[in-house]
Design a protein around this motif. Structure first.
Motif, mmCIF file in Angstrom:
data_model
loop_
_atom_site.group_PDB
_atom_site.id
_atom_site.type_symbol
_atom_site.label_atom_id
_atom_site.label_comp_id
_atom_site.label_asym_id
_atom_site.label_seq_id
_atom_site.Cartn_x
_atom_site.Cartn_y
_atom_site.Cartn_z
ATOM 1 N N UNK A 114 39.963 -9.446 3.675
ATOM 2 C CA UNK A 114 38.686 -10.080 3.441
ATOM 3 C C UNK A 114 37.754 -9.705 4.235
ATOM 4 N N UNK A 115 36.861 -10.641 4.742
ATOM 5 C CA UNK A 115 35.659 -10.193 5.748
ATOM 6 C C UNK A 115 36.177 -10.773 7.143
ATOM 7 N N UNK A 170 32.817 -12.302 -8.749
ATOM 8 C CA UNK A 170 32.549 -10.921 -9.183
ATOM 9 C C UNK A 170 31.267 -10.379 -8.481
ATOM 10 N N UNK A 171 30.800 -9.215 -8.792
ATOM 11 C CA UNK A 171 29.907 -8.464 -8.213
ATOM 12 C C UNK A 171 28.624 -8.744 -9.095
ATOM 13 N N UNK A 172 27.538 -9.019 -8.220
ATOM 14 C CA UNK A 172 27.285 -8.883 -7.061
ATOM 15 C C UNK A 172 27.259 -10.016 -6.259
ATOM 16 N N UNK A 173 27.634 -11.333 -7.103
ATOM 17 C CA UNK A 173 27.779 -12.633 -6.654
ATOM 18 C C UNK A 173 28.789 -12.897 -5.453
ATOM 19 N N UNK A 174 29.745 -12.041 -5.210
ATOM 20 C CA UNK A 174 30.637 -12.195 -4.105
ATOM 21 C C UNK A 174 30.081 -11.628 -2.828
ATOM 22 N N UNK A 175 29.483 -10.537 -2.886
ATOM 23 C CA UNK A 175 28.725 -9.978 -1.936
ATOM 24 C C UNK A 175 27.658 -10.772 -1.148
ATOM 25 N N UNK A 228 27.426 -12.849 2.364
ATOM 26 C CA UNK A 228 26.328 -12.739 3.173
ATOM 27 C C UNK A 228 25.666 -13.862 3.565
ATOM 28 N N UNK A 229 25.484 -14.783 2.646
ATOM 29 C CA UNK A 229 24.848 -16.245 2.800
ATOM 30 C C UNK A 229 26.090 -17.009 3.823
ATOM 31 N N UNK A 255 26.238 -4.083 0.503
ATOM 32 C CA UNK A 255 26.250 -3.014 -0.890
ATOM 33 C C UNK A 255 27.888 -2.458 -0.704
ATOM 34 N N UNK A 256 28.255 -2.613 -1.943
ATOM 35 C CA UNK A 256 29.684 -1.642 -2.054
ATOM 36 C C UNK A 256 29.419 -0.369 -2.400
#
Length: 777
Positions: free
Chosen positions: A560-561, A741-746, A750-751, A772-773
């Motif tokens: 994950x992150x 999904x993208x871009x909502x996951x990224x 970040x939030x 950005x992926x």
């Protein structure tokens, strides 16, 4: 006089304290470069820096397998001859790239083909799967070419027969078969109607167009069901758009519903088009393994197994509360059903980890049965004529997790297991074989590591890829009879990853809530870690009960992150608390009937122990986050331990399981019971009932089209917080499901970083940073 001299001194100290406090509260200001450095450790950036990491192979036949060897130059597709252990290029990648580019009208790089699967067609051409499409490619021609392999007939997803000549699919609530060669379609059933259809895939939390069925080995018959959900309650969601929203409606049974989805088992003779109903009442829509009738990695119907001759089939029925299992055998021609044996347990029954582990052996009139009756997951041999237990196949401490092969002729079983070797991490999977007639299991993959095993179709060989969270994978080819190494396959190189600044997570053990039981976790520290500093802690949580926070114990360049978040000035931890699987039955049962527990007592105990062990951990600044069950646990943490957890980020949580699908919660919490005053066993697990205890910062996140955990779960908590006059934050993401999904996951990631940086660390995040992926080739 003394007091006059002390007061100025105290005033000075107070002023200094206020200045220090103000500086701490204001903290530092992070830049976009700080976030960019953190993003380097996300999976899509870190994983490509690991070279020669082979953890997945695919067998082409009994003696050959293929894999992708990746390094800085790109990907190489290799095939291995198991007899010699020698590898060779699977095909000419330059020719294939040119042919695919011509067929698709877009450039294709030879070193980044993106081929997910391939085989050899009957006419010798290469059968390639890429980008969701299949191509037939002739690389031997003077001008190599590829042609898209268009499916003949309709577009419904099908289940291929063992002889690969037909596939079964659903259309208009009925079951059909399609001839693969000609596309000719034949309707097998005629009485399927809306919400009473054949082979339909609907668990409430999951609803697809896939057909749930099992072909007989000779491809002449199909075992499936007619699924009755006519009385099952509905779930509703609406889209967000300009104009009238679109209503989404499907069957979604809830905990305590009088009417839930049921199945009526049938056998279909494909050639005759004859449907034979099994002579038994409708069965519960349940599995011996998970919260759906279909749990397997291949999407099949795991609790049904045919005899080799196709005359009979064995299946397991599961009670609504998962406490009672019945092993049954049906006559495929007549539909007659016989219950051979059964098992009842006080909490819940499971037939393994990630795989159903019972097997039907009609030639010897036996069955292999999985049970945790000894406090460990073991295999038992039953007599099918008498229904009596013959003997235990495995015993002692540790679990059988996955039976990968049974050979009835040699009466041998090959299985993965955990906790069976003293001194080895109890989560590391090892590989064993054992005789059905008893004896000590033989360890075939002995390294102190987590082993991923891929057996050849005939069971002669296996590829063993072993690693740990701190050591990259080593892949070897071994013989299945004695575990002897035939040849090395690949050894991963993390040199480029290390050069990018990566550091491995640190495994640790702490004591559970009881002060005796060992818990295992991983810790992620900033790569510029300074032991002289104090670091806030972020606890990543998934409480189970069906899995844990840490996940696989195999090597991963990113989890994950976790490492990315640590880079922003945190110590990130993940702890598998009591109530998660892979350990003893008692360990897994720790909070049965009390979902609100969510392993939180173990998280608190473990983090406090780490704080005592390491002076650089700041126990006054502890945050927590998770998704789904982890979102539930996060809100619960801030409500139940408000003085310990200061900041929480709760994504898509099932905050009140009375509003979640029936199967999951009725297995772990039990059937809904209420007294005459309406109070019941599900009251305490509901997060909204504890929302008034909130003291810290809480962010609630949910997708508005979440058809797994409906967004109303989060809105229940929001409503309770408003009624309690509590400040909180909420992020609703329009038109996304349980996985954003993208871009909502990224964006959500970040939030999340911003939230912990601002409220837990007391720092200021950069404004509007965008993660950005990399763009796909």
């Amino acid at each position: 006089m003394a007091s006059n001299t002390v007061r100025p001194h105290l005033a000075g100290m107070l002023a200094l304290a206020l200045l220090a406090g103000g500086a701490h509260a204001q903290g530092r200001t992070l830049s976009a470069d700080d976030y960019a450095r953190a993003a380097r450790f996300l999976g899509f950036n870190a994983a490509p820096l690991v070279d020669h990491a082979v953890q997945d192979v695919k067998w082409l036949d009994d003696g050959h397998f293929w894999y992708v060897d990746h390094d800085a130059r790109g990907d190489r597709y290799l095939t291995v001859d198991a007899a010699t252990g020698k590898a060779a290029p699977a095909f000419d990648q330059a020719k294939l790239a040119a042919a695919l580019a011509k067929a698709g009208g877009k450039p294709v790089k030879a070193e980044k083909l993106g081929v997910r699967d391939f085989g050899i067609a009957a006419d010798g051409r290469l059968d390639v799967q890429r980008g969701g499409k299949r191509y037939l490619c002739d690389l031997k021609a003077a001008a190599p070419s590829c042609a898209e392999k268009a499916a003949k007939g309709g577009k419904e997803p099908g289940v291929l027969s063992p002889d690969k000549k037909r596939e079964a699919f659903i259309r208009d609530w009925n079951l059909w078969v399609r001839d693969v060669a000609t596309g000719k379609e034949t309707r097998l059933t005629t009485d399927g109607v809306e919400n009473y259809g054949y082979a339909t895939d609907n668990a409430g939390w999951k609803h697809t167009d896939n057909a749930i069925l099992v072909w007989s080995p000779d491809s002449t018959k199909i075992a499936t069901f007619q699924q009755d959900q006519r009385k099952t309650g509905d779930m509703y969601l609406v889209t967000t758009n300009v104009g009238h929203p679109r209503l989404l409606q499907w069957k979604y049974p809830l905990v305590g519903d009088k009417d839930v989805t049921m199945i009526e088992r049938v056998v279909i003779d494909v050639a005759a088009g004859k449907v034979t109903r099994l002579k038994m009442p409708p069965d519960q829509h349940r599995s011996s393994l998970c919260d759906d009738v279909s749990c397997g990695r291949d999407g099949g119907w795991d609790d049904v197994k045919w005899a080799p001759d196709g005359k009979t089939l064995a299946f397991v029925s599961t009670s609504r509360d998962h406490k009672h299992e019945w092993f049954r055998i049906a006559d495929a021609a007549t539909g007659a059903v016989r219950t051979v044996f059964e098992e009842q347990v006080p909490t819940y029954y499971e037939s393994g980890n990630d795989q159903v582990n019972w097997f039907y052996l009609p030639e010897s009139h036996e069955a292999i049965w999985f049970s945790e009756r000894s406090n460990w997951g073991q295999l038992y041999l039953y007599d099918l004529d008498t229904g009596r237990l013959k003997h235990a196949v495995t015993s002692g401490e540790g679990n059988v997790t996955q039976v990968l092969r049974v050979d009835p002729k040699t009466r041998t079983v090959w299985f993965r297991g955990v906790g069976r070797t003293p001194g080895v991490n109890p989560y590391y999977q090892q590989f064993w074989k054992v005789g059905l007639d008893g004896g000590q299991p033989q360890l075939l993959a002995p390294e102190d590591a987590d082993h991923t095993i891929t057996l050849s179709p005939d069971g002669t060989y296996f590829v063993d890829s072993y690693s740990t969270p701190t050591t990259p994978p080593v892949a070897v080819l071994r013989r299945a009879d004695d575990g002897a190494t035939v040849a090395p396959v690949a050894r991963a190189d993390v040199g480029r990853l290390l050069a990018a600044g990566w550091k491995a997570p640190e495994p640790f053990t702490v004591k559970a809530r009881d002060g005796r039981t060992d818990l295992y976790g991983l810790m992620f520290k900033p790569t510029d870690f300074d032991p002289a500093k104090k670091y806030p802690v972020v606890d990543y949580i998934y409480p189970g009960p069906q899995t844990g926070s840490v996940g696989s114990r195999s090597f991963a360049a990113a989890r994950g992150d976790h490492q990315a978040l640590a880079e922003l000035g945190f110590v990130v931890v993940a702890i598998d608390g009591m109530g998660t699987p892979w350990r003893s039955k008692a360990f897994h049962d720790a909070y049965f009937g009390n979902i609100g527990d969510n392993t939180l007592p173990d998280q608190v105990a473990g983090i406090k122990e780490l704080g005592k062990r390491y002076p650089w951990i700041d126990l006054d600044r502890v945050g927590i986050w998770g998704h789904s069950g982890g979102g539930n646990a996060t809100a619960g943490a801030l409500f139940r331990y408000p003085d310990f957890f200061k900041v929480g980020w709760a994504e898509s949580g099932n905050h009140d399981n009375r509003n979640y699908e029936d199967d999951w919660a009725e297995k772990w919490q039990g059937l809904l019971v209420a007294d005459k005053d309406g109070k019941g066993n599900y009251d305490d697990q509901a997060n909204q009932n504890h929302a008034a205890n909130l003291k810290g910062h809480l962010m609630l996140v949910h997708g508005t089209l979440d058809d797994n955990v409906p967004p109303y779960e989060t809105l229940l908590v929001a409503e309770a917080l408003i009624k309690a006059n509590k400040d909180f934050d909420m992020l609703l993401i329009p038109n996304v499901h349980h996985g954003y999904g993208m871009p909502a996951t990224l964006y959500a990631m970040r939030r999340r970083w911003d939230y912990f940086v601002r409220y837990l660390a007391g720092d200021t995040p950069p404004s509007g940073f965008e993660i950005k992926a990399p763009k796909p080739d």
